[in-house]
Enzyme design. Sequence first.
Site, PDB file in Angstrom:
ATOM      1  N   ASP A  34       0.847  -1.195   0.000  1.00 35.92           N
ATOM      2  CA  ASP A  34       0.000   0.000   0.000  1.00 35.92           C
ATOM      3  C   ASP A  34       0.879   1.240   0.000  1.00 35.92           C
ATOM      4  OD1 ASP A  34      -3.255   0.212   0.870  1.00 35.92           O
ATOM      5  OD2 ASP A  34      -2.088   2.067   0.985  1.00 35.92           O
ATOM      6  N   ARG A  83     -16.056   3.887  -2.839  1.00 38.35           N
ATOM      7  CA  ARG A  83     -17.212   4.780  -2.946  1.00 38.35           C
ATOM      8  C   ARG A  83     -17.639   5.302  -1.584  1.00 38.35           C
ATOM      9  NH1 ARG A  83     -22.409   2.796  -5.783  1.00 38.35           N
ATOM     10  NH2 ARG A  83     -21.791   0.717  -5.124  1.00 38.35           N
ATOM     11  N   HIS A 176     -20.457  -4.501 -13.909  1.00 37.76           N
ATOM     12  CA  HIS A 176     -20.634  -4.462 -12.453  1.00 37.76           C
ATOM     13  C   HIS A 176     -21.194  -3.096 -12.067  1.00 37.76           C
ATOM     14  CE1 HIS A 176     -20.028  -5.413  -8.306  1.00 37.76           C
ATOM     15  NE2 HIS A 176     -19.095  -4.500  -8.117  1.00 37.76           N
TER      16      HIS A 176
END
Length: 313
Positions: A34, A83, A176
């Site tokens: 990350d 989101r 999707h």
Amino acid sequence: MARKKIALVGAGQIGGTIALVLAQKQLGDVVLIDVVEGMPQGKALDIMEGRLPLNTGTIITGSSDFNDIAGSDVVIVTAGVPRKPGMTRDDLLSINFDIIKKVGEMIKKTAPNAFVIVVTNPLDAMVYAMQKVSGLPPEKVVGMAGVLDSSRLACFVAMELGVSADDVQATVLGGHGPTMVSLYNFVSVGGIPLPQLMSKEKFDELSVRTAEAGTEIVNLLKTGSAYYSPAVCSIRMAEAYLLDKKSVLTCAALLTGQYGFKDLYCGVPVVMGAGGVEKILEIQMNDEEKAAFAKSAGAVKELVDWIDAKMKG
Ligand code: APR
């Protein structure tokens, strides 16, 4: 036999959950990567310290260096921004494209033989970008969405009928997003075709809930999007590849004329094994379903056109 190496690029909610479940399954050693310094290292050490009760010998490391993707057998990409309430998956397009580009270039350089599973949204567009940027063979670059969408539909059918979810097989195709297509005639409950157990009207309600399932969870969580089920669905795909299971799964695969579309990633049933996507299965849909699939693929095409323009520019 040498241990397999699984790189998780993105060590957030989905990446961290994948690492924990992979440790339980002992499919291979895991590197969590990350951009946030310390976080992947912390999560990796945290899971490492739980290996005695987990009864596992899996080695998990954390890193902030993309070079640590090198030599991976499988790379699962969740890097990106999730989101928030009010945001569509497409709002994420621009931000996440830049991230996928960086990761794709690194995979090309350091892990060209990997099987790459993209989870970052908007899924169909991001997996398309990943394949183009990395230059890996299309059968080795897939998107995780259909396994999740189908699992969600199976869950709702099982809840409605009061049966075990693992006895329900379901197929959800297309992009999707809100246009995904749930297929009534392709659900079976312990081998019994769903139309013998549930009306089309009831199924249509569950199909709407399936298409909105991601949003339902975003609205409940308020701080991000679903992660437990996306994590385990990604692992199902990694497992099919690593164990050469020849699993029949729905995933975002590159269409080369199937279902009337080409040069587009979209959710379709495939056979997944050591060759990656070994075959795309073309199923017979009725006219209504075909039209719905075409509409969904059309929605994906718009995003793909955006990516093509961005890559040329
Ligand atoms: N390289 C590596 N990691 C990155 C990068 C980058 N360039 N940019 C962002 N990240 C990391 C973030 O630091 C974060 O830890 O990606 C991680 C994403 O984790 P979360 O924000 O917790 O999101 P998550 O719920 O895991 O979802 C990841 O999957 O379902 C999709 O829409 C979802 O696109 C999102 C992705």
